[in-house]
Design an enzyme around this catalytic site. Structure first.
Site, mmCIF file in Angstrom:
data_model
loop_
_atom_site.group_PDB
_atom_site.id
_atom_site.type_symbol
_atom_site.label_atom_id
_atom_site.label_comp_id
_atom_site.label_asym_id
_atom_site.label_seq_id
_atom_site.Cartn_x
_atom_site.Cartn_y
_atom_site.Cartn_z
ATOM 1 N N HIS A 1 -11.988 11.325 4.660
ATOM 2 C CA HIS A 1 -12.169 11.623 6.070
ATOM 3 C C HIS A 1 -12.396 13.170 6.390
ATOM 4 O O HIS A 1 -12.013 14.157 5.478
ATOM 5 C CB HIS A 1 -11.068 11.166 6.960
ATOM 6 C CG HIS A 1 -11.025 9.789 6.836
ATOM 7 N ND1 HIS A 1 -10.019 8.908 6.188
ATOM 8 C CD2 HIS A 1 -11.338 8.794 7.699
ATOM 9 C CE1 HIS A 1 -10.040 7.570 6.199
ATOM 10 N NE2 HIS A 1 -11.141 7.572 7.216
ATOM 11 N N GLY B 1 0.791 -1.267 -0.004
ATOM 12 C CA GLY B 1 0.104 0.090 -0.053
ATOM 13 C C GLY B 1 1.054 1.478 0.021
ATOM 14 O O GLY B 1 0.463 2.338 0.632
ATOM 15 N N LYS C 1 -10.983 -5.405 10.177
ATOM 16 C CA LYS C 1 -9.645 -5.205 10.833
ATOM 17 C C LYS C 1 -9.648 -5.926 12.074
ATOM 18 O O LYS C 1 -8.682 -6.472 12.522
ATOM 19 C CB LYS C 1 -9.833 -3.480 11.122
ATOM 20 C CG LYS C 1 -9.664 -2.680 10.447
ATOM 21 C CD LYS C 1 -8.163 -2.831 9.323
ATOM 22 C CE LYS C 1 -7.901 -1.851 8.444
ATOM 23 N NZ LYS C 1 -6.600 -1.830 7.889
ATOM 24 N N TYR D 1 -16.107 -2.518 7.944
ATOM 25 C CA TYR D 1 -14.797 -2.266 7.964
ATOM 26 C C TYR D 1 -13.926 -2.695 9.332
ATOM 27 O O TYR D 1 -13.075 -3.192 9.398
ATOM 28 C CB TYR D 1 -14.356 -0.791 7.719
ATOM 29 C CG TYR D 1 -13.125 -0.115 7.722
ATOM 30 C CD1 TYR D 1 -12.248 -0.422 6.690
ATOM 31 C CD2 TYR D 1 -12.558 0.469 8.798
ATOM 32 C CE1 TYR D 1 -10.858 0.101 6.611
ATOM 33 C CE2 TYR D 1 -11.406 0.860 8.880
ATOM 34 C CZ TYR D 1 -10.643 0.844 8.038
ATOM 35 O OH TYR D 1 -9.202 1.311 8.069
ATOM 36 N N GLY E 1 1.158 4.240 3.723
ATOM 37 C CA GLY E 1 2.179 3.759 2.836
ATOM 38 C C GLY E 1 3.284 4.588 2.302
ATOM 39 O O GLY E 1 4.587 4.472 2.253
ATOM 40 N N ASP F 1 -23.422 11.877 12.086
ATOM 41 C CA ASP F 1 -22.275 12.169 13.190
ATOM 42 C C ASP F 1 -21.353 11.121 13.380
ATOM 43 O O ASP F 1 -20.136 11.112 13.585
ATOM 44 C CB ASP F 1 -22.858 12.423 14.558
ATOM 45 C CG ASP F 1 -23.270 13.792 14.709
ATOM 46 O OD1 ASP F 1 -22.738 14.774 13.832
ATOM 47 O OD2 ASP F 1 -23.981 14.167 15.589
ATOM 48 N N PRO G 1 -4.057 3.029 14.579
ATOM 49 C CA PRO G 1 -4.042 4.237 14.798
ATOM 50 C C PRO G 1 -5.270 4.944 14.880
ATOM 51 O O PRO G 1 -6.548 4.482 14.390
ATOM 52 C CB PRO G 1 -3.735 4.549 13.041
ATOM 53 C CG PRO G 1 -4.015 3.222 12.445
ATOM 54 C CD PRO G 1 -4.052 2.235 13.235
ATOM 55 N N THR G 2 -5.128 6.457 15.407
ATOM 56 C CA THR G 2 -6.432 7.075 15.439
ATOM 57 C C THR G 2 -6.617 7.625 13.947
ATOM 58 O O THR G 2 -6.157 7.158 13.035
ATOM 59 C CB THR G 2 -6.295 8.053 16.438
ATOM 60 O OG1 THR G 2 -7.599 8.826 16.721
ATOM 61 C CG2 THR G 2 -5.120 9.267 15.968
ATOM 62 N N TRP H 1 -20.641 18.461 7.940
ATOM 63 C CA TRP H 1 -21.319 17.405 8.078
ATOM 64 C C TRP H 1 -21.923 17.138 9.505
ATOM 65 O O TRP H 1 -20.979 17.349 10.540
ATOM 66 C CB TRP H 1 -21.197 16.078 7.541
ATOM 67 C CG TRP H 1 -20.911 16.079 5.983
ATOM 68 C CD1 TRP H 1 -21.306 16.929 5.260
ATOM 69 C CD2 TRP H 1 -20.303 15.161 5.362
ATOM 70 N NE1 TRP H 1 -20.834 16.553 4.035
ATOM 71 C CE2 TRP H 1 -20.234 15.331 3.784
ATOM 72 C CE3 TRP H 1 -19.864 13.797 5.664
ATOM 73 C CZ2 TRP H 1 -20.042 14.649 3.045
ATOM 74 C CZ3 TRP H 1 -19.361 12.911 4.608
ATOM 75 C CH2 TRP H 1 -19.387 13.601 3.558
ATOM 76 N N SER I 1 -7.574 -0.013 13.083
ATOM 77 C CA SER I 1 -8.219 1.290 13.206
ATOM 78 C C SER I 1 -8.720 1.602 14.569
ATOM 79 O O SER I 1 -9.145 0.609 15.034
ATOM 80 C CB SER I 1 -9.054 1.282 12.035
ATOM 81 O OG SER I 1 -10.111 2.433 12.154
ATOM 82 N N CYS J 1 -11.585 2.269 15.020
ATOM 83 C CA CYS J 1 -12.999 1.869 14.777
ATOM 84 C C CYS J 1 -13.296 0.520 15.197
ATOM 85 O O CYS J 1 -14.586 0.266 15.257
ATOM 86 C CB CYS J 1 -13.644 2.396 13.321
ATOM 87 S SG CYS J 1 -13.088 1.374 12.068
#
Ligand code: GFB
Length: 334
Positions: free
Chosen positions: A191, A22, A152, A148, A28, A281, A175-176, A214, A119, A121
């Site tokens: 993002h 990547g 992960k 997703y 990457g 949100d 990672p955040t 948004w 991630s 999330c």
């Protein structure tokens, strides 16, 4: 499970065979910049056209011929809140395929160490804040990116399982929210930080009266510059061993409203900010507890404002300025 520990026996040599999966994506490309700047002679890279990581036979053939010693698994299908909820099938399928093929081929090819990028999330939607590594699998996930996140989580568990059964040394980092040069600035797929840089820069250039952000502006997010992320990845590759996952972030968050105000200020846009609560949100707060990585000796260095200024410059020079302004950057890669 081996919770993980500091190790010093894994320093990357300048002639080590290091594969960055990547290398055209956000993380990457930062890793490649970092390794090249430090004089690593042989970072191994393949474009998507040269090697399709979702095809098992191609990946196995690549590992057999190239024999990498170290692998940074930064290839993934990624995107912001809208991309995740619009293409849930693509996100779970592509990520499961890519990571399964690379992790398994790394084991079969005798790779010394692999770093898998997860991630933030992966943690439950209503996780206590800041989110600690042990909060994994303790509650339901955020629906906008569940497919997703499930992919992960499968990658993390695959690394753990291979370590346990086959004795591999595969490590997972979480990672955040990341940002920086090389980010995706496509308004539908990006993002928030990249999207707002584009919106404010373009609004200023067009002399627009306001920018629309948004959601309600109240969700809290943490942002890490991708060069800090690359630094942390190299640190973890060289100094950490074990099954325990590791959070990578700054340990500081802010509301989306505050972020919008900061970017408006950096860009010098004089108009207003409107919120569109019809847009989702997502998770109310995502703040990582970074004390585990800090106790091993790593901390983020790039202040948010400075990172945003540099990313605005990169956007103006590479994406926003030319006739193809606002082109969609590759979605696969980080
Ligand atoms: O960065 P983002 O798309 O993803 O959105 P997540 C973060 C917050 O910013 C949400 C708001 O509350 C959005 O509603 N936001 C405001 C915007 N304006 C915008 C805009 O113009 N574009 C975008 N994209 N957001 C992602 C996950 O979640 O985080 C991924 O979907 C991944 O799976 C990634 O984990 C790190 O932070 O909500």
């Amino acid at each position: 499970m081996d919770p993980g520990r500091l190790c010093h026996n894994n320093m990357l040599e300048k002639d080590s065979r290091i594969y960055i999966a990547g290398h055209r994506g956000l993380v990457g490309s930062a890793l490649l910049r970092r390794l090249e700047a430090e004089g690593f002679e042989r970072p191994i890279t393949r474009t998507h056209g040269e090697l399709d990581l979702s095809r098992q036979a191609e990946v196995e053939g690549f590992f057999e011929s190239e024999r990498p010693d170290y692998v940074f698994l930064a290839a993934a299908r990624v995107g912001g809140i809208l991309a995740n909820s619009t293409y849930p099938a693509d996100f779970i399928r592509d990520n499961l395929r890519i990571q399964t093929n690379v992790i398994d081929a790394a084991y079969r090819g005798g790779v010394k160490k692999l770093l898998f990028l997860g991630s933030s999330c992966i943690y439950p939607r209503d996780c206590p804040q800041p989110m600690k590594e042990e909060h994994l699998l303790t509650g339901p996930l955020e629906p906008t990116n569940e497919p997703y996140a499930v992919a992960k989580i499968a990658g993390i568990k695959m690394c753990e399982a291979y370590n346990r059964q086959y004795g591999t040394r595969f490590v997972s980092v979480m990672p955040t929210n990341l940002y920086g040069p090389g980010d995706n600035f496509d308004l539908e797929h990006s993002h928030v930080l990249a999207a707002l840089i584009r919106k404010f820069c373009d609004a200023k250039a067009a002399g627009a009266g306001s920018v629309t952000v948004w959601g309600t502006g109240s969700p809290r997010r943490e942002f890490l510059h991708v060069d800090d992320m690359a630094d942390a990845c190299v640190f973890v590759m060289e100094h950490y061993e074990g099954d325990g996952i590791l959070n990578i972030g700054t340990g500081k968050d802010m509301t989306i409203q505050e972020l919008a105000g900061l970017i408006r200020d950096v860009v010098g846009f004089k108009g207003g900010i409107r919120f569109d609560p019809a847009r989702p949100d997502g998770t109310p707060q995502k703040l990582l507890d970074v004390s585990r990585l800090a106790s091993l000796g790593w901390k983020s260095r790039i202040p948010l404002r400075e990172g945003i200024e540099a990313t605005c410059t990169w956007y103006r020079d590479n994406v926003g300025a030319g006739p193809g302004g606002g082109v969609s950057m590759p979605r696969e890669g980080s």
